[in-house]
Design an enzyme around this catalytic site. Structure first.
Site, short mmCIF file in Angstrom:
data_model
loop_
_atom_site.label_atom_id
_atom_site.label_comp_id
_atom_site.label_asym_id
_atom_site.label_seq_id
_atom_site.Cartn_x
_atom_site.Cartn_y
_atom_site.Cartn_z
N GLY A 73 0.81 -1.22 -0.10
CA GLY A 73 0.17 -0.03 -0.07
C GLY A 73 0.67 1.31 -0.02
CB THR A 74 3.79 2.29 2.04
OG1 THR A 74 3.15 1.97 3.37
CG2 THR A 74 4.71 3.53 2.15
CG ASN A 153 -6.09 3.82 7.97
OD1 ASN A 153 -6.48 4.62 7.27
ND2 ASN A 153 -5.24 3.73 8.88
CD GLN A 181 -7.95 -1.13 6.68
OE1 GLN A 181 -8.07 -2.60 7.04
NE2 GLN A 181 -6.79 -0.54 6.88
CB SER A 201 -1.90 -3.34 1.27
OG SER A 201 -1.12 -3.97 2.24
CG HIS A 203 0.28 -6.47 5.28
ND1 HIS A 203 -0.27 -6.01 6.54
CD2 HIS A 203 0.55 -5.11 4.47
CE1 HIS A 203 0.03 -4.76 6.56
NE2 HIS A 203 0.51 -4.24 5.63
CB THR A 239 13.63 -9.67 -10.27
OG1 THR A 239 14.89 -9.16 -11.19
CG2 THR A 239 12.96 -10.82 -10.43
CB CYS A 328 3.72 6.40 22.50
SG CYS A 328 4.50 7.32 23.74
#
Ligand SMILES: *Cc1c(COP(=O)(O)O)cnc(C)c1O
Length: 399
Positions: A73-74, A153, A181, A201, A203, A239, A328
């Protein structure tokens, strides 16, 4: 390790065993480079193109070449923003992104904004929706690209992508959507939506990490930023990750096949969770509760009087994995930009809880979360000297 009650499917998902099984031969026996001319390479090329056709068919792309395999996705988001904005050597113009995009869209947009482009962040309304009339008002004659995510998301609201794309095209700009998402979870048809580019994405859909794709409509000008061997139609050199791409395509096929039964099951789990949590935790609120168009698997709550991190750690001690909006980073508590964008006050954004269910979630998991969370919230509130004041502010705001 004790079994984790995993309720963070929006962050990542375990790879489905069927996906892993489909990938395995491509690590060992069918290991050819898809760009080699001998039989082993041709076998790899065939498998790669089959995977591409599977993805193209699922999203109803007009041609398989419109699917570019990426590392996720990124990368797809970065490639879409940089590649479309700077196509043909363009170095200026107006870019519109929604304020609650994933950082994989926001950061490249800000980067472009420091280097010749002008970037506007479009605010969603408090219902968690980017309204087409707000987009229409923000579009300009020099707008080159609009990027609004399909499903958020953090809060799970679905955006009216077809209407947003239509408004964008009326002003001559191109439209990209981050669908990381939503792919596999709701119908996703690039032609019905009328979009120019979309990010996916692997995953997030029980496929391998480090896999995904960029949909790029034929005819959309694009400047590649990975250059080399010219793979993926010269748009993404390197590749190809054949086991990964086969895994991604298999994962998507499973999502599509199981969606008719899975969507009502997930919606039921989510609604059980929402009902139980709001029923048992006083003053808790569901974020973007008014939105009717939503993803089946995500619910995001504000629980006044508790810090998200503290809640998370207490749940972790009970082997429950959930997420909080405030991350954080470098020692400072940063409230979620998504919650702030829909008008959630800073002090409440700190006490947010995102729960996301998935393929392996059971009713018992949801009930265990509620049973564990109720005393945790009670304890944290009793230790918080500011709780009464926070509550007064909340009541004041509602009244
Ligand atoms: C997970 C996610 C991404 C990033 O995808 P990766 O494959 O982890 O790089 C981008 N956008 C949204 C909406 C996501 O949920």
């Amino acid at each position: 390790m004790e079994r984790t009650v995993y309720l963070d499917y929006a962050a990542t998902t375990p790879a489905d065993q069927r996906v892993v099984d489909a990938m395995l031969p491509f690590f060992t026996e069918r290991y050819g480079n898809a760009n080699s001319l001998y039989a082993l390479g041709r076998d790899a090329a065939r498998a790669l193109e089959e995977a591409r056709e599977t993805v193209a068919l699922s999203i109803n792309a007009a041609h398989p070449d419109e699917v570019i395999f990426t590392s996720g996705g990124t990368e797809s988001d970065n490639a879409a923003l940089f590649g479309i904005a700077t196509a043909g050597g363009r170095s200026s113009g107006h870019i519109l992104v929604s304020a609650f995009e994933h950082h994989a869209v926001l950061e490249p947009a800000h980067w472009l904004g420091k280097r010749g482009f002008e970037v506007t962040e479009l605010m969603p309304r408090t219902d968690g929706i980017v309204h087409p009339e707000d987009l229409a008002a923000a579009l300009r004659d020099d707008t080159v690209l609009v990027s609004v995510m399909h499903g958020n998301n953090e809060i799970g609201t679905l955006q009216p992508i077809a209407e947003l794309a239509r408004a964008t095209h009326e002003r001559g700009a191109l439209f990209h959507t981050d669908a990381a998402q939503t792919l596999g979870k709701v119908d996703f048809d690039v032609q019905a939506l009328g979009i120019d580019a979309a990010s996916f994405s692997g995953h997030k859909i029980y496929g391998p990490k480090g896999t995904g794709a960029l949909y790029l409509r034929k005819g959309v000008r694009f400047a590649p930023y990975l250059m080399g061997g010219g793979q993926e139609g010269r748009r993404r050199s390197g590749t190809q990750n054949l086991p990964g791409n086969v895994g991604f395509a298999t994962a998507l096929t499973l999502m599509d096949a199981e969606r008719p039964a899975e969507t009502p099951r997930l919606t039921g789990l989510r609604d059980r969770l929402v009902g139980e949590l709001l029923g048992h935790i006083e003053h808790a609120r569901l974020n973007a509760a008014e939105a009717t168009m939503r993803l089946p698997h995500i619910a995001n709550f504000v629980i006044p009087g508790v810090e998200g991190e503290a809640m998370l750690l207490h749940l972790d001690a009970a082997s429950i994995a959930v997420s909080t909006g405030s991350a954080c980073s470098s020692g400072s508590l940063k409230p979620s930009h998504v919650l702030l964008s829909i008008g959630c006050p800073v002090e409440f954004a700190h006490g947010s809880l995102r729960v996301s269910v998935g393929r392996f979630t059971t009713e018992a998991d949801v009930d265990f979360l509620i049973r564990t969370l109720v005393p945790v919230v009670q304890r944290l509130r009793s230790m918080n000297p500011m709780y009464e004041k926070t509550l007064a502010a909340l009541t004041g705001q509602q009244g």
